[in-house]
Design an enzyme around this catalytic site. Structure first.
Site, short mmCIF file in Angstrom:
data_model
loop_
_atom_site.label_atom_id
_atom_site.label_comp_id
_atom_site.label_asym_id
_atom_site.label_seq_id
_atom_site.Cartn_x
_atom_site.Cartn_y
_atom_site.Cartn_z
N ASN A 62 0.83 -1.21 0.00
CA ASN A 62 0.00 0.00 0.00
C ASN A 62 0.87 1.26 0.00
O ASN A 62 1.91 1.32 0.65
CB ASN A 62 -1.01 0.01 1.15
CG ASN A 62 -0.42 -0.24 2.51
OD1 ASN A 62 0.58 -0.94 2.65
ND2 ASN A 62 -1.02 0.32 3.55
N GLU A 64 0.47 5.27 0.52
CA GLU A 64 -0.45 6.30 1.01
C GLU A 64 -0.03 7.69 0.55
O GLU A 64 1.05 7.88 -0.02
CB GLU A 64 -0.53 6.20 2.55
CG GLU A 64 -1.12 4.87 2.98
CD GLU A 64 -1.32 4.75 4.49
OE1 GLU A 64 -0.81 5.60 5.25
OE2 GLU A 64 -2.00 3.78 4.89
N CYS A 73 -4.25 0.77 -2.34
CA CYS A 73 -4.08 -0.49 -1.60
C CYS A 73 -3.03 -1.38 -2.26
O CYS A 73 -2.82 -1.32 -3.48
CB CYS A 73 -5.39 -1.27 -1.57
SG CYS A 73 -6.70 -0.50 -0.62
N GLU A 75 -3.17 -4.54 -2.96
CA GLU A 75 -3.70 -5.46 -3.98
C GLU A 75 -3.76 -4.79 -5.35
O GLU A 75 -3.39 -5.38 -6.37
CB GLU A 75 -5.13 -5.91 -3.62
CG GLU A 75 -5.24 -6.70 -2.33
CD GLU A 75 -5.50 -5.83 -1.11
OE1 GLU A 75 -4.92 -4.72 -1.03
OE2 GLU A 75 -6.26 -6.26 -0.23
N CYS A 111 -10.39 -4.91 0.55
CA CYS A 111 -11.47 -3.92 0.63
C CYS A 111 -12.37 -4.03 -0.60
O CYS A 111 -12.03 -4.70 -1.59
CB CYS A 111 -10.89 -2.51 0.75
SG CYS A 111 -10.30 -1.83 -0.81
N CYS A 114 -10.82 -3.10 -4.03
CA CYS A 114 -9.89 -4.14 -4.53
C CYS A 114 -10.66 -5.35 -5.03
O CYS A 114 -10.27 -5.98 -6.02
CB CYS A 114 -8.89 -4.53 -3.45
SG CYS A 114 -7.69 -3.20 -3.12
N1 THU Z 1 -5.33 -1.35 2.58
C1 THU Z 1 -4.83 -2.21 1.63
O1 THU Z 1 -3.69 -2.04 1.17
N2 THU Z 1 -5.61 -3.22 1.21
C2 THU Z 1 -6.89 -3.46 1.64
O2 THU Z 1 -7.57 -4.31 1.10
C3 THU Z 1 -7.41 -2.70 2.77
C4 THU Z 1 -6.66 -1.48 3.15
C5 THU Z 1 -4.51 -0.23 3.01
C6 THU Z 1 -5.03 1.12 2.60
C7 THU Z 1 -4.40 2.01 3.64
O3 THU Z 1 -3.10 2.36 3.20
C8 THU Z 1 -4.29 1.13 4.86
O4 THU Z 1 -4.42 -0.21 4.41
C9 THU Z 1 -5.35 1.41 5.93
O5 THU Z 1 -6.62 1.35 5.38
#
Ligand code: THU
Length: 162
Positions: A62, A64, A73, A75, A111, A114
């Site tokens: 991920n 940010e 994310c 994925e 999520c 994704c």
């Molecule tokens: N996140 C992911 O990388 N994948 C997911 O399926 C759920 C959330 C990340 C997004 C963000 O950087 C952190 O987790 C908190 O939500």
């Protein structure tokens, strides 16, 4: 009006040793990839690793952003990367894991956004993707195909009436 229901199928493993060797290796790659997360705002590192039909493993973590919605994310970083580098290869399996200060036991599932993206690539390649998601202590869930995580998926057929 008829009452109907949909059932999803998933497998639960208490330790990764219950998984086949190739999937254990993929989780190892996802764990390594979580170290490359750029997650200064959430402190929640996610790693994903994809195995393609040519045997290549593509990873993502991920990423940010101070403007929160601009981040992505793990994925989707991995899937978009795999599709841009190897557009003609089949995505066979994606393994997802996390690295946090909390030693989270329960597998963290992808999520909604994704899931929608995984559905798009299943549709593109006309082949199901195996999805393995694990917590930090080895417990994992495996599903064979996105329909198990996103039933009644919206896809291009909904737009073509087909
Ligand atoms: N996140 C992911 O990388 N994948 C997911 O399926 C759920 C959330 C990340 C997004 C963000 O950087 C952190 O987790 C908190 O939500």
């Amino acid at each position: 009006m008829k009452h109907k229901s949909l059932t999803i199928q998933y497998s639960e493993s208490e330790t990764t040793s219950e998984l086949e060797q190739a999937d254990q290796l993929l989780i190892q790659e996802a764990i390594k990839s979580a170290d490359h997360a750029y997650a200064p705002y959430s402190g929640f590192n996610v790693g994903a690793a994809i195995r393609l039909s040519n045997g290549v493993v593509v990873t993502g973590s991920n990423q940010e952003n101070a403007a929160y919605p601009s981040g992505l994310c793990a994925e989707r970083v991995a899937i978009f990367s795999a599709s841009s580098m190897y557009p003609d290869e089949i995505i066979e399996t994606i393994a997802i894991t996390i690295k946090t200060p909390h030693h989270i036991i329960e597998p963290v599932s992808p999520c909604g956004a994704c899931r929608q993206v995984i559905a798009e690539y299943e549709n593109k390649q006309n082949k199901k993707i195996k999805i393995i998601f694990s917590g930090e202590t080895g417990k994992s869930y495996t599903v064979d195909g996105i329909k198990n995580l996103l039933p009644m998926t919206f896809n291009v057929r909904n737009m073509n009436n087909g």
